[in-house]
Design an enzyme around this catalytic site. Structure first.
Site, short mmCIF file in Angstrom:
data_model
loop_
_atom_site.label_atom_id
_atom_site.label_comp_id
_atom_site.label_asym_id
_atom_site.label_seq_id
_atom_site.Cartn_x
_atom_site.Cartn_y
_atom_site.Cartn_z
CG ASN A 4 -11.19 4.60 -0.13
OD1 ASN A 4 -10.04 5.04 0.01
ND2 ASN A 4 -12.23 5.09 0.50
NE ARG A 85 -12.24 9.01 -1.10
CZ ARG A 85 -12.85 9.14 0.05
NH1 ARG A 85 -13.29 8.08 0.69
NH2 ARG A 85 -13.03 10.33 0.57
CG HIS A 174 -16.17 14.95 2.00
ND1 HIS A 174 -16.48 15.67 3.12
CD2 HIS A 174 -15.74 13.75 2.41
CE1 HIS A 174 -16.22 14.94 4.20
NE2 HIS A 174 -15.77 13.77 3.79
NE ARG A 235 -10.70 14.65 10.04
CZ ARG A 235 -11.25 14.22 8.90
NH1 ARG A 235 -12.02 15.00 8.19
NH2 ARG A 235 -11.00 13.01 8.46
CD GLU A 378 -17.32 9.49 -1.04
OE1 GLU A 378 -16.32 10.19 -1.09
OE2 GLU A 378 -17.71 8.93 0.00
#
Ligand code: AMP
Length: 390
Positions: A4, A85, A174, A235, A378
């Site tokens: 990632n 990723r 996601h 956020r 993940e």
């Protein structure tokens, strides 16, 4: 190897497949700055070294050499494939793919859809490809799982050419996590993926809700960017878009700056004026801090709103799954959300819910919809897709 890559960091996990056993994991931080940090886990112990790592290519070199130095691998050849990723695949990518030159060109063409993340992802891919040219590199995309959303779910009600000419639509993110949870739920309940009808609440620093019908994503809360949907650590989630122009005018700041504040200074942090970290808010709230409690409640209310709506859209969810940092660990937040779903016959079991970071059924046997905690992974999903494309 599951990778990632961010703008100044590179996280990795080395997994033995198909057993999915984690061999080692680590991270390179502060790439391109002075005193870059490389850390790796060897026999469960974290080993850290500090040096100047000027670019991602150098980070990959150091990482691979360290694997040899610590006797984790004997040679580069032991790495059979690298899964990367990738944050965005636009509207062409609905599953993981081999990254060849044509794919790199396509990703460069859509870079404007996610310039802050896709750029660094590509730098990471190119660095790895150069140093490991003889293995396959696979792209595993955050948006891919959501490509099954119907038009009515992904289209915004804006002038149609915003979509047809400029690709403005809901993409969702996601996806790798939502796909992992869907597969894991099917295993736990011993059913086929096509028979899975659930709502997934991935609540971490970033957070999104996903409606899974017949094993496929049919709607999700994040949109054109990860800013849409529920409030998150920093956020805002959904707001009236007219606020952006209003605040830009009042503060005499460019729109870009207001959007930056919606990404970085809002959500938990904005409302609580205290922290973006759920642990801080849970403990401050327990001590009576009104704004900390409010930050949690504003999020919990909106999450319950999404879950209610998706439960209906699916035609009746059999389970609601909590996952990611907050979903897996914060029992108070799970209870807060579940208690807002009593109209649907949802009953959380306080004793079963008293857990952290484990896979567990947390609803009462009498609950109309099951509640589960399922830790996400993940990297395992990236490794699975990589293996299947090898
Ligand atoms: P993630 O982005 O998935 O790593 O999730 C990060 C979030 O999980 C942060 O807000 C953490 O505070 C939260 N988290 C981790 N452990 C706990 C815990 N024990 N209680 C509450 N929140 C937690």
């Amino acid at each position: 190897m599951a990778v990632n890559a961010g703008s100044s960091s590179l996280k990795f996990q080395l997994l033995e497949m198909p057993t999915e056993k984690l061999i080692t994991s680590g991270i390179v931080e502060r790439i391109g700055m002075s005193k870059s940090i490389f850390s790796i886990k060897v026999n469960g112990e974290k080993i850290e070294s500090i040096s100047d790592i000027p670019n991602h290519g150098e980070a990959v070199n150091i990482l691979l050499n360290q694997l040899i130095e610590h006797d984790i691998i004997a040679s580069y050849e032991e790495i059979a494939g690298v899964g990367h990723r990738v944050v965005h695949g636009g509207d062409r990518i609905s599953k993981s793919v081999v990254i060849d030159d044509e794919m790199i060109q396509y990703l460069e063409e859509i870079i404007d859809l996610a310039p802050l993340h896709l750029g660094p992802n590509l730098i990471g891919i190119k660095a790895f490809k150069e140093i490991l040219p003889n293995v396959k590199h696979i792209g595993v995309f955050d948006t891919a799982f959501h490509q099954t959303m119907p038009e009515e779910a992904f289209l915004y009600a804006v002038p149609y050419d915003w979509y047809s000419h400029y690709k403005v639509r809901k993409y969702g993110f996601h996806g790798t996590s939502h796909k992992f949870i869907t597969q894991r739920f099917a295993e736990i309940e011993n059913k086929k993926i096509e028979d899975v009808n659930i709502v997934i609440a991935h609540i971490g620093n970033g957070a999104s809700i996903c409606a899974v019908k017949n094993g496929q994503s049919i709607d999700t809360s994040m949109g054109f960017t990860p800013l849409e949907g529920i409030p998150m650590g920093t956020r805002s989630g959904n707001i009236d878009p007219a606020v952006v122009e209003y605040m830009a005018k009042i503060k005499n700041k460019p729109v870009k700056e207001i959007i930056n504040q919606l990404n970085k200074l809002s959500g938990y942090l904005g409302v609580s004026n205290l922290s973006s970290d759920s642990r801080d808010l849970v403990s401050a709230s327990a001590k009576g801090d009104h704004q900390a409690k409010l930050a949690i409640d504003v999020q919990a209310k909106r999450i319950a709103d999404y879950i209610s709506s998706y439960h209906n859209y699916i035609g009746g969810a059999e389970a609601i799954i909590f996952t990611a940092g907050i979903g897996e660990n914060a029992k108070e937040t799970r209870k807060n959300i579940s208690d807002r779903l009593k109209t649907f016959g949802v009953e959380i079991d306080d004793e079963r819910n008293d857990c952290r970071g484990v896979e567990r059924l947390i609803s009462k046997d009498s609950s109309a919809i099951k509640l589960y905690v399922i830790p996400t992974n993940e990297e395992v999903m990236i490794a699975r897709d990589t293996l299947s494309l090898l």
